[in-house]
Design an enzyme around this catalytic site. Structure first.
Site, PDB file in Angstrom:
ATOM      1  N   LYS A  64      13.616  39.733 -89.930  1.00 21.43           N
ATOM      2  CA  LYS A  64      12.863  40.765 -89.078  1.00 21.43           C
ATOM      3  C   LYS A  64      12.621  40.221 -87.555  1.00 21.43           C
ATOM      4  CE  LYS A  64       8.878  41.628 -90.376  1.00 21.43           C
ATOM      5  NZ  LYS A  64       7.825  42.102 -91.666  1.00 21.43           N
ATOM      6  N   HIS A  88      37.463  31.254 -88.041  1.00 22.96           N
ATOM      7  CA  HIS A  88      37.734  31.896 -86.934  1.00 22.96           C
ATOM      8  C   HIS A  88      36.315  32.550 -86.352  1.00 22.96           C
ATOM      9  CE1 HIS A  88      39.202  34.716 -83.821  1.00 22.96           C
ATOM     10  NE2 HIS A  88      40.112  34.106 -83.791  1.00 22.96           N
TER      11      HIS A  88
HETATM   12  C1  1AE Z   1      38.400  31.730 -79.909  1.00 22.35           C
HETATM   13  C2  1AE Z   1      39.604  31.950 -80.736  1.00 22.35           C
HETATM   14  C3  1AE Z   1      40.972  31.946 -80.144  1.00 22.35           C
HETATM   15  C4  1AE Z   1      42.028  32.717 -80.837  1.00 22.35           C
HETATM   16  O1  1AE Z   1      41.950  33.057 -82.074  1.00 22.35           O
HETATM   17  C5  1AE Z   1      43.349  33.207 -80.371  1.00 22.35           C
HETATM   18  O2  1AE Z   1      43.913  34.064 -80.873  1.00 22.35           O
HETATM   19  C6  1AE Z   1      43.546  32.513 -78.969  1.00 22.35           C
HETATM   20  O3  1AE Z   1      44.834  33.000 -78.485  1.00 22.35           O
HETATM   21  P1  1AE Z   1      45.457  32.096 -77.338  1.00 22.35           P
HETATM   22  O4  1AE Z   1      45.392  30.901 -77.180  1.00 22.35           O
HETATM   23  O5  1AE Z   1      44.418  32.668 -76.144  1.00 22.35           O
HETATM   24  O6  1AE Z   1      46.530  32.895 -76.663  1.00 22.35           O
END
Ligand code: 1AE
Length: 403
Positions: free
Chosen positions: A91, A257
């Site tokens: 809350k 992620h």
């Molecule tokens: C912070 C997460 C980054 C990610 O998931 C991702 O797909 C990055 O891709 P690039 O290296 O920026 O192409």
């Protein structure tokens, strides 16, 4: 008695911070104290939260604020993260300008969490890479591809000598590349690449779909050849990560992620700090690898916050395995020296566009990163190393050199 403590930053131009802190400590535990009859106060005392510390500050940039620490008796909540989060920041997360900076778990509370099943050491063992920084490649352009298209992309990345390949987080369960078939095809491709590169490779398959089916999806993926899983805990809930990571049948590393994290940490006045959210909580919930935006790429986070995440993932004073920091987003070979200077060797260099966008293709993208890592470890400037490494030279021409 045993307590977990929460530290908040509260911004307010006029508030009496002690009063505010006491109202949180009482309000989020016994509800009301002074109105309770004496006899009830005695019964309730063991449930009462208390103010541990209040530090008031006033500065030109951030105005008037206080860092407040409150202790919550463990007896009030069950041994799971949702219960603690609801107690400490349920809350009150909606009550004025308040940010949760940190949680300190009691020994007793933390004992209910096995943490990462593999951690840094376990992943290094799986890969036969005891010391060096690891390299991960991200599938890009995955939506709309069939299995063969995906397999070709996988192979191109794998032949570049990367240690891990992860699905893109936006690759959901779909009829063209369902998780079982994807895991099986990419497993074959990984084995093919391993025969050429002589390097072990982990493939993190994105675990998606309704929450009730996640466990069976994970088991199917593993049975079909997935050697790791990618999961977005902030979309599903940290407790789901905790369930998956502590499941004895889910015997592969889990990469977390950071999807949705931007809704929590960037504000100075609201939300949850990056180091707590992407560091301490992810590790406690059992993530073996944790992705987060780096200070240098396309999506940036202040460097001190990044290093604070790292610290939470690798600190050795906790009874949990460490988690691999994976600073990500817009990473290219020119950033490797800075990345290694900030993170040391216990880091996963992770790139999507920085591998697939290499003018020589994804395999050349992988080589360029490996060359940049090797040069950085040897203290050789990238521009110098590029003289004898054409893939690195092409990468520097494309994205630029060290900042
Ligand atoms: C912070 C997460 C980054 C990610 O998931 C991702 O797909 C990055 O891709 P690039 O290296 O920026 O192409």
């Amino acid at each position: 008695m045993s307590f977990c403590t929460a530290t908040y930053r509260i911004h307010d131009a006029k508030a009496d911070f002690r009063k505010k802190a006491e109202s949180i400590a009482v309000g989020m535990t016994v509800g009301s104290w002074t109105e309770l009859p004496q006899i009830q106060q005695e019964n309730m005392r063991k449930h009462l939260g208390h103010v541990v510390r209040i530090e008031e500050h006033e500065d030109a940039l951030y105005g008037r604020y206080a860092d407040v620490t409150i202790a919550y008796p463990d007896i009030n909540f069950s041994r799971d993260l949702p219960a603690l989060l609801i107690t400490a920041f349920g809350k009150i997360s909606m009550d004025g300008q308040i940010k949760l900076l940190d949680l300190d778990f009691s020994k007793e509370f933390l004992s209910g969490f096995p943490g990462p099943k593999f951690g840094i050491e376990g992943i290094r063992q799986l890969l036969g890479a005891p010391e060096r920084p690891l390299l991960m490649s991200i599938f890009k352009s995955v939506v709309g591809y069939d299995l063969d298209g995906l397999k070709q992309q996988f192979l191109a990345q794998a032949l570049g000598g990367v240690d891990l390949i992860k699905d893109d987080e936006i690759l959901f369960e779909n009829p063209l590349t369902p998780i079982q078939l994807r895991a099986a095809e990419c497993r074959k491709a990984a084995e093919e690449a391993e025969r050429t590169t002589g390097k072990k490779l982990l493939y993190a398959v994105n675990l998606t779909g309704p929450t009730s089916q996640l466990r069976s999806q994970a088991l199917k993926a593993i049975d079909s050849g997935a050697t790791a899983l990618l999961f977005s805990p902030l979309a599903y809930g940290l407790d789901i990560l905790q369930e998956l990571s502590s499941d004895p049948d889910i015997n592969v590393p889990i990469a977390a992620h950071p999807s949705l994290a931007g809704a929590f940490y960037p504000s100075v006045n609201y939300g949850i700090s990056a180091s707590l959210l992407l560091g301490k909580l992810m590790r406690t919930a059992g993530a073996d690898l944790v992705l987060f935006p780096s200070p240098y790429g396309s999506v940036v986070m202040p460097r001190e916050e990044n290093l604070a995440i790292r610290q939470e993932l690798v600190r050795t004073d906790l009874p949990l395995r460490t988690s691999f920091p994976v600073p990500s987003a817009g990473i290219h070979p020119g950033l490797v020296p800075q990345l290694l200077a900030d993170f040391g060797s216990d880091v996963v260099v992770n790139a999507g566009g920085g591998i697939h966008g290499h003018p020589g293709g994804a395999s050349a993208g992988g080589y360029a990163f490996l060359q940049a890592i090797e040069a950085s470890l040897q203290g050789i400037p990238l521009e110098e190393a590029a003289h004898t490494n054409p893939e690195l030279q092409a990468a520097l021409n494309t994205w630029g050199g060290p900042k």
